[in-house]
Scaffold this motif. Structure first.
Motif, mmCIF file in Angstrom:
data_model
loop_
_atom_site.group_PDB
_atom_site.id
_atom_site.type_symbol
_atom_site.label_atom_id
_atom_site.label_comp_id
_atom_site.label_asym_id
_atom_site.label_seq_id
_atom_site.Cartn_x
_atom_site.Cartn_y
_atom_site.Cartn_z
ATOM 1 N N PHE A 28 0.837 -1.199 0.000
ATOM 2 C CA PHE A 28 0.000 0.000 0.000
ATOM 3 C C PHE A 28 0.876 1.255 0.000
ATOM 4 O O PHE A 28 1.995 1.258 0.501
ATOM 5 N N ALA A 29 0.335 2.315 -0.595
ATOM 6 C CA ALA A 29 1.031 3.601 -0.717
ATOM 7 C C ALA A 29 2.433 3.444 -1.283
ATOM 8 O O ALA A 29 3.405 3.897 -0.673
ATOM 9 N N PRO A 30 2.584 2.810 -2.466
ATOM 10 C CA PRO A 30 3.921 2.602 -3.035
ATOM 11 C C PRO A 30 4.578 3.878 -3.534
ATOM 12 O O PRO A 30 5.786 3.901 -3.778
ATOM 13 N N GLY A 31 3.795 4.956 -3.717
ATOM 14 C CA GLY A 31 4.383 6.216 -4.166
ATOM 15 C C GLY A 31 4.999 6.084 -5.548
ATOM 16 O O GLY A 31 4.379 5.570 -6.483
ATOM 17 N N PRO A 32 6.257 6.530 -5.710
ATOM 18 C CA PRO A 32 6.895 6.470 -7.030
ATOM 19 C C PRO A 32 7.288 5.059 -7.451
ATOM 20 O O PRO A 32 7.732 4.866 -8.592
ATOM 21 N N GLN A 60 1.043 2.621 -13.329
ATOM 22 C CA GLN A 60 0.308 1.908 -14.366
ATOM 23 C C GLN A 60 1.180 1.649 -15.589
ATOM 24 O O GLN A 60 1.043 0.614 -16.258
ATOM 25 N N SER A 61 2.104 2.573 -15.886
ATOM 26 C CA SER A 61 3.056 2.337 -16.980
ATOM 27 C C SER A 61 3.954 1.154 -16.650
ATOM 28 O O SER A 61 4.245 0.319 -17.521
ATOM 29 N N LEU A 62 4.385 1.078 -15.384
ATOM 30 C CA LEU A 62 5.188 -0.068 -14.953
ATOM 31 C C LEU A 62 4.374 -1.352 -15.041
ATOM 32 O O LEU A 62 4.880 -2.395 -15.487
ATOM 33 N N GLU A 63 3.109 -1.279 -14.658
ATOM 34 C CA GLU A 63 2.224 -2.440 -14.737
ATOM 35 C C GLU A 63 2.114 -2.941 -16.184
ATOM 36 O O GLU A 63 2.191 -4.153 -16.450
ATOM 37 N N ASN A 64 1.960 -2.017 -17.132
ATOM 38 C CA ASN A 64 1.781 -2.389 -18.541
ATOM 39 C C ASN A 64 3.049 -2.973 -19.160
ATOM 40 O O ASN A 64 2.978 -3.679 -20.177
ATOM 41 N N ASP A 67 4.442 -8.657 -17.396
ATOM 42 C CA ASP A 67 3.521 -9.701 -17.837
ATOM 43 C C ASP A 67 2.694 -10.211 -16.658
ATOM 44 O O ASP A 67 2.828 -11.360 -16.240
ATOM 45 N N GLY A 68 1.867 -9.313 -16.108
ATOM 46 C CA GLY A 68 0.955 -9.729 -15.047
ATOM 47 C C GLY A 68 1.571 -9.805 -13.668
ATOM 48 O O GLY A 68 0.901 -10.220 -12.721
ATOM 49 N N GLN A 69 2.833 -9.397 -13.516
ATOM 50 C CA GLN A 69 3.477 -9.494 -12.206
ATOM 51 C C GLN A 69 3.047 -8.361 -11.272
ATOM 52 O O GLN A 69 3.152 -8.479 -10.061
ATOM 53 N N LEU A 70 2.541 -7.268 -11.855
ATOM 54 C CA LEU A 70 2.103 -6.115 -11.061
ATOM 55 C C LEU A 70 0.673 -5.736 -11.422
ATOM 56 O O LEU A 70 0.314 -5.667 -12.591
ATOM 57 N N LYS A 71 -0.145 -5.521 -10.390
ATOM 58 C CA LYS A 71 -1.507 -5.034 -10.562
ATOM 59 C C LYS A 71 -1.648 -3.760 -9.741
ATOM 60 O O LYS A 71 -1.387 -3.747 -8.529
#
Length: 323
Positions: A28-32, A60-64, A67-71
């Motif tokens: 939670f609250a990961p910030g940058p 969200q750019s990091l998420e994209n 391959d599904g490792q970050l939501k």
């Protein structure tokens, strides 16, 4: 970078790339996203719960890019399951929907930890946030409906000192101490100087709170794992609010004698009860160990003379205040 490596090492344990399934972590609250990236590098699957829209785009750019490792989810961990009725608007979030998204189901209390959570507790209203987590844990509500969820939290050294205080320290040993030590296995994973964190409130960072009488030179990474044997004997989620209120009321005057407190609760056979529990009738409230409070509560539950209804309205008011 050094702090990120330390956090990764503390949370990683025996996991990592090439060592079996990727473990799931709610941050939670990961910030940058500096610590988020380190956790991803360690092989975690991360669900990031961020309330600040300024950070969402980069996350969200990091998420994209993965391959599904970050939501990434727009939400505030400390606005989870509010008492307000109706549909929730972000950053308020429902634990049911969140856990469904993560694919985490309900497990029995005595089962293994179903989920690890990591984050930095905001210094504003820090004590209130810790109390709210305690209430939820004792009542098995919110995130704790799913089992013994493990918390890995950066908290102030001041609050860590309170959580781990010993009986007799009347200024430090408090109701929060008793309930935390009974409810959680408390492990100090790491102490980091405040200088490692942003401290300018104008930039949305953390301010070093005044220390007062307690040491507060560090931020402490603390693991709070709910005790498997918490709900044994007479303590149950259904009467946990009464137990919490009993402990809080006991510390209204921490140096008062236990016998005086029992008499105020309309208990006429206090001497007999304390003799059976092998507790001195001259003991002060601040000298009782956490286990003594639990044994006392369980004995009172079995006493026909204990006016539990005396607590009812105040218990409800206290619970609403925390929520």
């Amino acid at each position: 970078p050094q702090l990120a490596r330390t956090v990764r090492r503390c949370l990683q344990g025996g996991t990592g790339p090439g060592r079996g399934p990727q473990p799931l972590l709610l941050e939670f609250a990961p910030g940058p996203g500096i610590l988020t990236q380190s956790l991803l590098d360690a092989g975690f699957r991360v669900v990031a719960l961020e309330s600040d829209s300024d950070f969402l785009t980069d996350l969200q750019s990091l998420e994209n890019s993965l391959d599904g490792q970050l939501k990434v989810i727009h939400g505030d961990f400390f606005r989870m399951d509010p008492l307000a009725k109706g549909a929730l608007k972000p950053p308020a979030v429902s634990s049911d929907k969140l856990f469904e998204t993560m694919g985490v189901g309900v497990v029995p209390w005595r089962a293994d930890v179903p989920l690890k959570i990591f984050g930095i507790v905001p210094q504003q209203l820090e004590r209130n946030r810790l109390w709210r987590l305690l209430f939820a844990m004792y009542e098995c509500s919110s995130i704790y409906r799913y089992g013994r969820v493990e918390l890995n939290l950066f908290i102030s050294e001041k609050e860590y000192t309170v959580l781990t205080a010993k009986p007799g320290k009347s200024k430090i040993y408090q109701a929060l101490t008793v309930l935390a030590q009974l409810g959680y296995e408390i492990e100090l994973l790491h102490k980091e100087p405040w200088s490692s964190f942003a401290t300018n409130l104008k930039n949305g960072g953390l301010a070093i709170p005044k220390a007062g009488r307690l040491p507060n030179d560090h931020f402490c990474l603390v693991r709070l794992t709910p005790q498997q044997n918490l709900f044994t004997g007479g303590l149950k989620p259904s009467n946990a609010s009464t137990f919490i209120f009993m402990v809080k009321q006991s510390f209204a005057k921490p140096k008062s004698k236990l016998t005086d407190r029992l008499n105020s609760w309309s208990l006429d056979n206090s001497d007999t009860l304390l003799k059976a529990l092998e507790i001195s009738k001259n003991a002060a409230m601040c000298n009782l160990y956490p286990e003594d409070y639990k044994r006392l509560f369980e004995a009172l539950q079995n006493s026909d003379l204990f006016a539990e209804t005396f607590f009812h309205d105040e218990v409800l008011a206290s619970t609403r205040t925390m929520n």
